[in-house]
Design a protein around this motif. Structure first.
Motif, PDB file in Angstrom:
ATOM      1  N   LYS A   1      15.270 159.775 -84.146  1.00  0.00           N
ATOM      2  CA  LYS A   1      15.613 159.796 -85.573  1.00  0.00           C
ATOM      3  C   LYS A   1      17.038 160.299 -85.726  1.00  0.00           C
ATOM      4  O   LYS A   1      17.413 161.325 -85.142  1.00  0.00           O
ATOM      5  CB  LYS A   1      14.644 160.707 -86.329  1.00  0.00           C
ATOM      6  N   ASN A   2      17.862 159.570 -86.489  1.00  0.00           N
ATOM      7  CA  ASN A   2      19.223 159.999 -86.766  1.00  0.00           C
ATOM      8  C   ASN A   2      19.203 161.073 -87.855  1.00  0.00           C
ATOM      9  O   ASN A   2      18.586 160.896 -88.905  1.00  0.00           O
ATOM     10  CB  ASN A   2      20.082 158.818 -87.234  1.00  0.00           C
ATOM     11  N   ILE A   3      19.881 162.173 -87.578  1.00  0.00           N
ATOM     12  CA  ILE A   3      19.899 163.278 -88.533  1.00  0.00           C
ATOM     13  C   ILE A   3      21.321 163.775 -88.726  1.00  0.00           C
ATOM     14  O   ILE A   3      22.240 163.401 -87.980  1.00  0.00           O
ATOM     15  CB  ILE A   3      18.998 164.448 -88.070  1.00  0.00           C
ATOM     16  N   LYS A   4      21.485 164.648 -89.716  1.00  0.00           N
ATOM     17  CA  LYS A   4      22.796 165.255 -89.977  1.00  0.00           C
ATOM     18  C   LYS A   4      22.923 166.577 -89.222  1.00  0.00           C
ATOM     19  O   LYS A   4      21.931 167.209 -88.882  1.00  0.00           O
ATOM     20  CB  LYS A   4      22.967 165.495 -91.480  1.00  0.00           C
ATOM     21  N   GLU A   5      24.157 166.988 -89.014  1.00  0.00           N
ATOM     22  CA  GLU A   5      24.413 168.244 -88.309  1.00  0.00           C
ATOM     23  C   GLU A   5      23.765 169.432 -89.033  1.00  0.00           C
ATOM     24  O   GLU A   5      23.253 170.357 -88.408  1.00  0.00           O
ATOM     25  CB  GLU A   5      25.936 168.456 -88.203  1.00  0.00           C
ATOM     26  N   SER A   6      23.781 169.390 -90.349  1.00  0.00           N
ATOM     27  CA  SER A   6      23.252 170.506 -91.132  1.00  0.00           C
ATOM     28  C   SER A   6      21.738 170.631 -91.034  1.00  0.00           C
ATOM     29  O   SER A   6      21.173 171.677 -91.367  1.00  0.00           O
ATOM     30  CB  SER A   6      23.653 170.344 -92.604  1.00  0.00           C
ATOM     31  N   ASP A   7      21.066 169.569 -90.577  1.00  0.00           N
ATOM     32  CA  ASP A   7      19.599 169.600 -90.508  1.00  0.00           C
ATOM     33  C   ASP A   7      19.066 169.986 -89.127  1.00  0.00           C
ATOM     34  O   ASP A   7      17.850 170.101 -88.956  1.00  0.00           O
ATOM     35  CB  ASP A   7      19.034 168.214 -90.872  1.00  0.00           C
ATOM     36  N   VAL A   8      19.965 170.160 -88.167  1.00  0.00           N
ATOM     37  CA  VAL A   8      19.519 170.395 -86.793  1.00  0.00           C
ATOM     38  C   VAL A   8      18.650 171.645 -86.687  1.00  0.00           C
ATOM     39  O   VAL A   8      17.539 171.623 -86.146  1.00  0.00           O
ATOM     40  CB  VAL A   8      20.731 170.501 -85.851  1.00  0.00           C
ATOM     41  N   SER A   9      19.149 172.754 -87.198  1.00  0.00           N
ATOM     42  CA  SER A   9      18.437 174.030 -87.057  1.00  0.00           C
ATOM     43  C   SER A   9      17.050 173.986 -87.700  1.00  0.00           C
ATOM     44  O   SER A   9      16.058 174.410 -87.103  1.00  0.00           O
ATOM     45  CB  SER A   9      19.277 175.154 -87.683  1.00  0.00           C
ATOM     46  N   ASP A  10      16.996 173.449 -88.921  1.00  0.00           N
ATOM     47  CA  ASP A  10      15.715 173.404 -89.633  1.00  0.00           C
ATOM     48  C   ASP A  10      14.721 172.488 -88.933  1.00  0.00           C
ATOM     49  O   ASP A  10      13.531 172.813 -88.819  1.00  0.00           O
ATOM     50  CB  ASP A  10      15.932 172.938 -91.073  1.00  0.00           C
ATOM     51  N   GLN A  11      15.186 171.335 -88.474  1.00  0.00           N
ATOM     52  CA  GLN A  11      14.304 170.356 -87.837  1.00  0.00           C
ATOM     53  C   GLN A  11      13.689 170.908 -86.543  1.00  0.00           C
ATOM     54  O   GLN A  11      12.523 170.663 -86.241  1.00  0.00           O
ATOM     55  CB  GLN A  11      15.073 169.063 -87.529  1.00  0.00           C
ATOM     56  N   ILE A  12      14.478 171.672 -85.806  1.00  0.00           N
ATOM     57  CA  ILE A  12      13.992 172.215 -84.534  1.00  0.00           C
ATOM     58  C   ILE A  12      13.056 173.402 -84.766  1.00  0.00           C
ATOM     59  O   ILE A  12      11.973 173.486 -84.178  1.00  0.00           O
ATOM     60  CB  ILE A  12      15.172 172.626 -83.625  1.00  0.00           C
TER      61      ILE A  12
END
Length: 381
Positions: free
Chosen positions: A77-88
């Motif tokens: 899934k392509n995501i934004k840099e700002s969403d990395v922490s929350d997604q993990i």
């Protein structure tokens, strides 16, 4: 023969007159199946959730992302840099691959860089992605080095790499190892249950000696030989019922592929049933009370099942313990099943059958010898 049938009927009536008897002898074989399901039921493949952050937006970068998406058991899934922490941290993604600006240029220069993998699950997750991704990137770098800066040459080699001339065809093979493990563990628990059931049924002799029923029966035309023969017949009957229930549940209720004909597995278990009955007669012949008989069972059943690999594969044990298991009947049952599951013909395991029969004969002979040498009528005839 009429006396034996009467004794068989009486023993069955006494044994199964309560729900406890039905539960002990009929339902306990299912315990092994349930334990196997708990151990192996959830051991199927999992999908790795991977996030991609692309800051480079170059052709090589796009092809790299396409390669990752083509991996088996991987969902990208392509995501934004700002969403990395929350997604993990929320567990929505197992790892995130970040391709920074300059990634494609570094790959083409033969020095791959500007790539990072983030995960809170450690190497158990990232190692799978790294093994494929880094190999792919190294191949692109090797192509770039081989082109020596010639763009046309690189483009041709790069195109050939993505469209190889060698054609491959793939076939999916069904993984049956899980079902083999489930079958072996189920049978392992069944072997222990058969030993316990046979010994418990044989203890009826000791109980009836304790309440004097045994001696009252011997005052009739019924003799000790008929009484013991009836107990053995009941024991064999219960063994057959337990085997049938287990095989029916394995094959047609839980739909576990045992990787061998059902009748062959039934034959192996039936022979072991004779071994279990022979051992049960030994416990009765060498003891004078149910307490002593139970102690003898505890000293033999659980330790030998443990050493034979009934609860876990014997291969993980030290070599010395594995050699000990060669002298145990449970080991030969499990070895025979394993060979038949691997495609061996029944004739190739004749020696295994002979060894199991030898155990049964030896146990019965020992019991008969002890009974015949026991001169105390209050203990045995």
């Amino acid at each position: 023969m009429k006396d034996i049938f009467w004794l068989v009927k009486n023993i069955l009536r006494v044994t199964f007159k309560s729900k406890k008897g039905i539960l002990l002898y009929i339902c306990t074989p299912l315990i092994g199946i349930f334990i196997s399901f708990l151990s192996y039921g959830g051991s199927g493949g999992t999908i790795l959730q991977v996030g991609i952050v692309d800051h480079d937006h170059q052709a090589v970068t796009t092809d790299t992302i396409k390669f990752i998406k083509g991996l088996e058991n991987v969902k990208v899934k392509n995501i934004k840099e700002s969403d990395v922490s929350d997604q993990i941290t929320e567990g929505k993604l197992d790892c995130v691959i970040t391709l920074d600006k300059g990634f494609a240029k570094s790959v083409l220069a033969g020095n791959p860089n500007h790539i990072s993998i983030s995960s809170i699950k450690g190497a158990t997750v990232t190692s799978y992605i790294k093994s494929y991704l880094y190999n792919y990137i190294d191949n692109i770098s090797a192509i770039s080095k081989a082109s020596n800066g010639d763009q046309n040459k690189f483009d041709k080699m790069y195109a050939d790499y993505h469209q190889p001339q060698v054609k491959m065809s793939a076939s999916v093979l069904k993984d049956t190892s899980k079902y083999k493990d489930m079958t072996n563990q189920t049978i392992g628990y069944l072997l222990m249950i058969m030993l316990i059931s046979a010994s418990t049924l044989a203890e009826i002799i000791l109980k009836e000696k304790g309440n004097r029923t045994y001696y009252r029966l011997l005052s009739t035309p019924i003799n000790a030989k008929k009484y013991i023969s009836a107990n053995i017949i009941v024991n064999l009957f219960v063994m057959v019922i337990q085997i049938i229930i287990t095989l029916l549940c394995l094959k047609w209720i839980f739909h576990i592929n045992i990787n061998m004909p059902v009748w062959q597995l039934g034959l192996i278990l039936l022979i072991f049933g004779l071994v279990a009955i022979g051992f049960a007669q030994i416990t009765v012949a060498f003891t004078n009370s149910t307490g002593a008989s139970g102690a003898m069972q505890n000293l033999f059943i659980v330790p030998t099942c443990l050493l034979s690999g009934c609860f876990f594969p014997a291969e993980i044990m030290p070599k010395a313990l594995q050699k000990i298991s060669d002298f145990l009947p449970q080991h030969w049952v499990l070895e025979t099943i394993t060979k038949l599951q691997q495609g061996a013909h029944l004739g190739h395991v004749t020696l295994n059958f002979m060894i199991l029969l030898a155990f049964a004969v030896a146990f019965f002979l020992i019991a008969i010898y002890k009974i015949s040498r026991n001169n105390n009528v209050r203990n045995f005839v």
